[in-house]
Design a protein around this motif. Structure first.
Motif, PDB file in Angstrom:
ATOM      1  N   THR A   1       0.831  -1.199   0.000  1.00 34.33           N
ATOM      2  CA  THR A   1       0.000   0.000   0.000  1.00 34.33           C
ATOM      3  C   THR A   1       0.866   1.251   0.000  1.00 34.33           C
ATOM      4  O   THR A   1       1.684   1.442   0.905  1.00 34.33           O
ATOM      5  CB  THR A   1      -0.901   0.017   1.250  1.00 34.33           C
ATOM      6  OG1 THR A   1      -1.610  -1.217   1.320  1.00 34.33           O
ATOM      7  CG2 THR A   1      -1.867   1.183   1.212  1.00 34.33           C
TER       8      THR A   1
ATOM      9  N   GLU B   1       2.583  -0.973   5.145  1.00 32.31           N
ATOM     10  CA  GLU B   1       2.822  -2.228   5.857  1.00 32.31           C
ATOM     11  C   GLU B   1       4.073  -2.210   6.725  1.00 32.31           C
ATOM     12  O   GLU B   1       4.293  -3.131   7.522  1.00 32.31           O
ATOM     13  CB  GLU B   1       2.911  -3.386   4.849  1.00 32.31           C
ATOM     14  CG  GLU B   1       1.603  -3.737   4.165  1.00 32.31           C
ATOM     15  CD  GLU B   1       1.210  -2.801   3.013  1.00 32.31           C
ATOM     16  OE1 GLU B   1       0.109  -2.979   2.458  1.00 32.31           O
ATOM     17  OE2 GLU B   1       1.997  -1.887   2.669  1.00 32.31           O
TER      18      GLU B   1
ATOM     19  N   ALA C   1       0.937   4.698   0.914  1.00 31.13           N
ATOM     20  CA  ALA C   1       0.226   5.669   1.738  1.00 31.13           C
ATOM     21  C   ALA C   1       0.808   7.060   1.491  1.00 31.13           C
ATOM     22  O   ALA C   1       1.974   7.203   1.116  1.00 31.13           O
ATOM     23  CB  ALA C   1       0.346   5.292   3.207  1.00 31.13           C
TER      24      ALA C   1
END
Length: 189
Positions: free
Chosen positions: A100, A114, A102
């Motif tokens: 992911t 993560e 972000a």
């Protein structure tokens, strides 16, 4: 003790496994693995990453003036290795790895959601050093997953389980056992 000269080499133990996050010119998130990085100043808090000019991330930092450093746990070592093998020019590594991307709060750079520890940095200095450029980043914020905080609210290295790189053997390792409290165990001598 007998010693053998190995000549000038990049040996320092341990070196961290770091995932350096940037956006490229098309605003695509990118990460690259770097082991040449660490703390370089306390006030203001600064960390550095040292990257070859040929890397995709080098150009993104030169253009954007910022980066994130995500510290992967041992569980993410395969993903971290891939992020160091494949160039961001070849595609989106976040998508390829199922990670992911972000959005950082204080800099225009992505981080790996993560990862248990993330550091947001604004470049305050660059130093050309032959094959590498050293990017000094002022730490604007550090984000730590609550699951790796100790009872005292401080990040617990035993819970973070950061991956380490051996530059001589070109292998990854985990963190070993605690040896004692810093600035304390030496007082017994």
């Amino acid at each position: 003790m007998s010693r053998r000269s190995l000549g000038p080499r990049t040996l320092l133990y341990p070196t961290p496994v770091l995932l350096v996050g940037t956006y490229d010119a098309d605003e695509q998130p990118n990460i690259m693995t770097a082991a040449w990085g660490g703390i370089c100043c306390s006030r203001p808090p600064c960390i550095y990453v040292s990257l070859r000019a040929a890397t995709y991330t080098h150009g993104a930092i030169m253009t954007g003036g910022c980066y994130t450093v995500s510290i992967p746990s041992e569980a993410l070592i395969r993903e971290a290795d891939y992020a160091g093998i494949v160039s961001g020019r070849e595609g989106n590594k976040f998508d390829a790895l199922g990670l992911t991307a972000a959005t950082a709060e204080h800099v225009h750079a992505p981080y790996v959601a993560e990862c248990p520890v993330v550091v947001e940095c604004r470049v305050v200095n660059t130093v050309a050093l032959g094959s590498h450029t050293l990017f000094v980043g002022e730490v604007l914020d550090v984000h730590v997953d609550e699951s790796v905080l100790g009872e005292d609210g401080v990040p617990d290295i035993g819970q973070i389980r950061p991956a380490l790189f051996d530059p001589a053997g070109r292998k990854y390792y985990g963190v070993g056992t605690e040896l004692g409290q810093a600035f304390s165990i030496g007082k017994r001598l």
